[in-house]
Design a protein around this motif. Structure first.
Motif, PDB file in Angstrom:
ATOM      1  N   CYS A  80       0.844  -1.209   0.000  1.00  0.00           N
ATOM      2  CA  CYS A  80       0.000   0.000   0.000  1.00  0.00           C
ATOM      3  C   CYS A  80       0.875   1.253   0.000  1.00  0.00           C
ATOM      4  CB  CYS A  80      -0.933   0.024   1.210  1.00  0.00           C
ATOM      5  SG  CYS A  80      -2.190  -1.268   1.171  1.00  0.00           S
ATOM      6  N   ARG A 114     -10.114  -1.294   0.923  1.00  0.00           N
ATOM      7  CA  ARG A 114      -9.621  -0.018   0.394  1.00  0.00           C
ATOM      8  C   ARG A 114      -9.517  -0.042  -1.125  1.00  0.00           C
ATOM      9  NH1 ARG A 114      -5.524   0.040   4.980  1.00  0.00           N
ATOM     10  NH2 ARG A 114      -6.405   1.501   6.465  1.00  0.00           N
ATOM     11  N   PHE A 116      -6.869  -0.776  -3.188  1.00  0.00           N
ATOM     12  CA  PHE A 116      -5.666  -0.316  -3.901  1.00  0.00           C
ATOM     13  C   PHE A 116      -5.536  -1.151  -5.177  1.00  0.00           C
ATOM     14  CE2 PHE A 116      -4.261   1.419   0.160  1.00  0.00           C
ATOM     15  CZ  PHE A 116      -3.443   2.477  -0.208  1.00  0.00           C
ATOM     16  N   TYR A 303      -8.247   3.031  -4.271  1.00  0.00           N
ATOM     17  CA  TYR A 303      -7.754   3.963  -3.240  1.00  0.00           C
ATOM     18  C   TYR A 303      -6.708   4.893  -3.834  1.00  0.00           C
ATOM     19  CZ  TYR A 303      -6.194   5.652   1.320  1.00  0.00           C
ATOM     20  OH  TYR A 303      -5.899   6.456   2.400  1.00  0.00           O
TER      21      TYR A 303
END
Lengths: 337, 617
Positions: A80, A114, A116, A303
């Motif tokens: 991330c 999220r 990503f 994200y």
């Protein structure tokens, strides 16, 4: 991309000696990955493999791309951060059932929600290999291992269900021995914008040999596997004569012929969460075949793209060259002479 | 003026505002601070609040306070015993009265002394009625709630909201006593409540009500003047440690042209760093609230791996969780800045109180031989320079660096000369350039002088390589379990950290260059130790003070400095962690002065101890 790949399989093979046990399913996964990558990228310098700890997590050392072998369970956090620093990179996360679902379970669920733009390959061998054979969060209840001489008391996760419950935007399942299918799933994950979760059933021939035998043995597998295809009916069997029928909201395995026609069979829709959940529920079920392929795939903003948008938004109309000075001098100031 | 008022000039005043968590004491203290700063006083502040967000109203647990020490001279501490105590309710009086100096000024909100509140505070009789206070203090029982209600008559606000302006009333009284202007506070209220004219109106009226009360009530007969302090020339602002830290980080990335990626998990008292940086996106600062402490440092390290400057912040318990990642950052030799805003421990401990007890954790708290640079800030404003330097060394030496701050530094404030970033020297960063040859990139090839490896970021052609937590072969970076190689790598990593000492400026010695006693401190005890030393020097005692900034590596000249004094005294807000390090490193029989009470040390305690040591001979 041109039809003919610029890079070859060999370009993705590092010079490091591979140290998995002979016969390990990881070899097949590595080979299919190295084989597939020339088809999905012309820039190996933009590819990064990140892993945690465990047998599967040695994977980055064998890929001649950028690679980061991190610490147990924490690979998603590094991935991330890397993606925030440079959203243009193609980031691949290699993990296992212990690394990704036990010690790193928290990071896994948060990465998935999220969304990503990161691809996860979770090697599920339903055992701890590197620490020499303890049960994992996907081991069947009652499993006898070194740490559970009377059988494990833990009830296992179904990883694809966990992923869907974590609001994953792409959930797929494949098997180490299904080479073409494995390649196809890697390509699909690569194409998906968002977190792609591929669970790969992988045989540990030392500590949990045959865990997926019913899905890989020639004699049994066609009766036990549904190969998912978007827009196609959920049928299986050697004769392709069985299918999934919905009685209200309850799925049933039916024989196509006298009582049910092909039109009665549920048609797979990758964007339908209900179908995705249903297929994930088939995992390790006695009643239903195991679904391999893309269970669910529906894009939503990632994200990293949302973050980039906020960064751009915040910089609109700001005079950034004066920025630091303005902050240093903010608030009430006074001169002492 | 309706009465005869005496004007008296004083050098030093310490005021403590105390009340219920909801009474707005931090705000009163903050406004008094800002006004005093503008008036040119030197000052130092110490906010203190309960761990509970809203402890039951009126309870002892819910008391919040703010202390300000302001002066016409240079000062270094928020003061010890206050000269003035403002107690907005019985609980605040109960908790803080013991600290007020004998004969000090006590200002009380009489209206809060209800039967219920008295009972909550454990008073059997009302101290504002039973005469127990007047003999010992200059006590003033002001009906603040009543004053603000009367002042705000006709304003369309609920009685509850009007009552909440009583903190401005108390502030008004103090502004009168210390002859301070109201305008800065009125300007501030106008800005803060721009869209709420009724709130502005009520607060301004409350402020005037307090000021006028001082002016007209017959009880105050003296106004005190605290003149401007003679501070070094420059442009000043008031700053707390949190903001200074964030500005230091921003300066580092502005100068180095790196991007800043901050990832952290909420924890008291470090969260404000995340809040501050989250508002600086326009400067290219990326912030990320991670799912836990490990994810915070992991994302920061991942960002550094990608060529951004990764920073994370936490406090003791969170740093403990990050420990394994620190080891990974050490072995992969990536830049990373970890800020530990220390608080009382162990475990959850005293989350809102200050302590210096994470020193061992910072220096030693990792598995294996994992040396890591540790730098400690000494004052709120110094957090700026410390954060900047931490970033610089992290990048230059390709290493994680821990910056130690604490609750007092983070929340405390002082006047601060606004720095010019150009004065900080160059901060150039170069990533390893792309490699178009067939030669394999060697990730652990080093800079001969610093021993730092190159910063080779993904996306760069021809530098594809693998790093990780397994021991690597020197130069090639291949996985390697060889015993000699391992030992060599352990030594290289240690030497790399040690090399930082070679570029540190000479250690500053305040006071006598040779003498009877050296007071050796680190971190936030700097101010107290300096004050104590000033006081000892004024009595012609042969003492000096040294404040250590780099704890790891220690400065090269420290050994010689230590040898110039007969005795060494080490005050710390822990049980003697730095003292153990100094004793181990230099075989010096340093004497400890240790308090672990969740609050800064008092200068008088140090003075007394120093004299005791000097006179022992």
């Amino acid at each position: 991309m041109s039809d003919k790949p610029l890079l070859k399989k060999a370009d993705f093979q590092s010079d490091q000696a591979i140290r998995w046990c002979p016969g390990c399913g990881d070899y097949a996964i590595l080979a299919q990955t190295q084989k597939t990558f020339p088809e999905i990228t012309e820039h190996k310098e933009n590819t990064v493999f990140i892993s945690g700890i465990g047998c599967s997590s040695r994977f980055p050392y064998y890929m001649n791309t950028y690679g980061f072998h991190t610490i147990h369970g924490r690979a998603p956090t590094i991935a991330c951060g890397l993606k925030m620093a440079n959203p243009d990179l193609s980031v691949w996360l290699v993990t296992g059932d212990g690394d990704g679902l036990s010690i790193g379970g928290n990071h896994m669920i948060h990465l998935l929600r999220r969304n990503f733009d990161i691809n996860i390959m979770l090697f599920n061998n339903r055992i701890y290999g590197l620490t020499k054979g303890q049960y994992s969060p996907t081991s069947e209840q009652g499993k006898v291992t070194y740490s559970t001489p009377m059988g494990s008391l833990d009830y296992p996760f179904k990883p694809t269900k966990l992923a869907l419950g974590s609001e994953a935007s792409f959930v797929a399942k494949t098997i180490d021995k299904e080479l073409k299918h494995l390649q196809a799933m890697i390509k699909r994950a690569n194409d998906h914008k968002g977190t792609s979760f591929i669970e790969i059933y992988q045989n540990c021939n030392i500590f949990n040999d045959g865990a997926f035998a019913r899905l890989t043995d020639r004699d049994t597998k066609e009766e036990q596997l549904i190969r998912l295809e978007h827009g196609q009916p959920l049928i299986f069997g050697v004769e392709k004569d069985k299918g999934i029928y919905l009685d209200g909201t309850t799925p049933k395995v039916v024989k196509i012929g006298k009582d049910y026609s092909i039109d009665d069979i549920v048609v797979h829709d990758e964007e339908d969460r209900f179908i995705g959940d249903m297929l994930a529920n088939f995992t390790e079920s006695k009643e239903f075949p195991e679904a391999v392929g893309v269970l669910y795939c529906k894009e939503r903003p990632t994200y990293d793209s949302l973050m980039s948008a906020q960064m751009e938004e915040s910089q609109k109309g700001s005079k950034s060259s004066k920025g630091l000075d303005e902050l240093l001098n903010a608030g009430d100031t006074w001169e002492v002479k | 003026m309706s009465k005869k008022v005496k004007l008296e000039t004083v050098d030093n005043v310490t005021i403590r505002f105390a009340g219920d968590s909801g009474d707005g004491m931090q705000l009163s203290g903050g406004r008094f601070t800002q006004t005093s700063a503008i008036m040119g006083n030197d000052l130092s502040t110490l906010p203190d609040f309960p761990a509970e967000i809203r402890a039951p109203a009126g309870s002892l647990a819910g008391v919040s306070s703010f202390q300000i020490h302001f002066s016409s001279q240079e000062i270094h501490t928020p003061g010890e015993s206050p000269d003035v105590l403002v107690a907005m309710n019985p609980a605040a009086l109960k908790v803080h009265l013991k600290d007020l100096i004998p004969g000090g000024t006590l200002i009380v909100n009489k209206n809060a002394f209800t039967t219920k509140n008295l009972k909550l505070a454990g008073y059997e009789s009302d101290p504002t009625e039973d005469g127990s206070l007047e003999d010992y203090y200059s006590a003033h029982f002001i009906e603040m709630s009543k004053l603000v209600t009367r002042a705000s008559e006709g304003i369309d606000l609920s009685p509850k909201l009007i009552d909440r302006t009583k903190n401005l009333c108390a502030l008004g009284v103090l502004f009168w006593i210390y002859d301070r202007p109201l305008e800065p506070t009125i300007d501030w209220l106008n800005k803060k409540f721009k869209s709420k004219p009724d709130i502005i109106d009520a607060n301004v009226k409350a402020l005037h009500a307090g000021y006028n009360y001082g002016d007209t009530a017959e009880i105050f007969t003296t106004k005190y003047i605290v003149n401007k302090a003679k501070l070094p020339a420059g442009k000043y602002r008031n700053i707390n440690g949190t903001l200074a830290t964030c500005l230091g980080l921003l300066t580092a990335v502005e100068k180095s042209k790196l991007s800043l990626t901050f990832a952290g998990y909420p924890i008291t008292p470090a969260s404000n760093i995340l809040h501050t940086l989250a508002n600086w996106k326009r400067f290219g600062v990326k912030t990320y609230q991670a799912e836990d402490e490990m994810a915070g440092i992991g994302a920061a390290l991942g960002a550094s791996y990608g060529g951004s400057l990764g920073v994370t912040a936490s406090s003791g318990p969170g740093i403990a969780l990050k420990g394994e990642f620190l080891g990974l950052a050490v072995i992969t030799e990536l830049p990373l800045v970890v800020i530990n805003v220390q608080r009382g421990g162990p475990s959850t401990g005293l989350p809102t109180k200050t302590e210096q007890s994470d020193l061992f954790q910072a220096v030693y708290g990792r598995n294996g031989e994992a040396p890591m640079p540790v730098i400690a800030a000494s004052t709120p404003g110094d957090c700026y320079y410390t954060a900047y330097e931490a970033c610089k060394m992290a990048v230059k030496y390709m290493t994680p660096v821990m910056m130690l701050s604490d609750g007092y530094l983070a929340n405390g404030s002082e006047p601060w000369i606004i720095p010019n970033p150009d004065d900080l020297g160059d901060f150039d960063v170069e990533f390893v350039k792309e490699n178009l040859t067939d030669e394999k990139y060697l990730p652990y090839k080093r800079n001969e002088k610093t021993l730092a490896r190159g910063w080779a970021i993904p996306g760069t052609k021809g530098l594809e390589h693998r790093i990780g937590g397994i021991e690597k072969q020197d130069v090639t970076g291949d996985v390697n379990y060889d015993s000699d190689n391992h030992e060599k790598m352990v030594q290289i990593r240690a030497q790399k950290v040690a090399n930082i000492a070679n570029e540190l400026p000479p250690t500053e010695v305040f006071g006598e260059k040779k003498g009877d006693l050296l007071i050796l401190s680190w971190g936030s005890t700097h101010g107290t130790c300096k004050s104590a030393t000033e006081s000892l020097l004024s009595e012609n005692l042969k003492v000096a003070h040294v404040s250590i900034r780099w704890i790891s590596p220690l400065p090269n000249d420290l050994k010689d400095i230590l040898s110039n004094y007969k005795k060494v005294l080490m005050p710390e807000i822990n049980t003697g962690q730095f003292r153990q390090m100094i004793r181990a490193e230099f075989l010096v029989d340093a004497i400890g002065l240790n308090e672990v009470q969740g609050k800064p040390l008092g200068a008088s305690t140090i003075v007394a101890k120093a004299k005791e040591i000097i006179n022992e001979r």
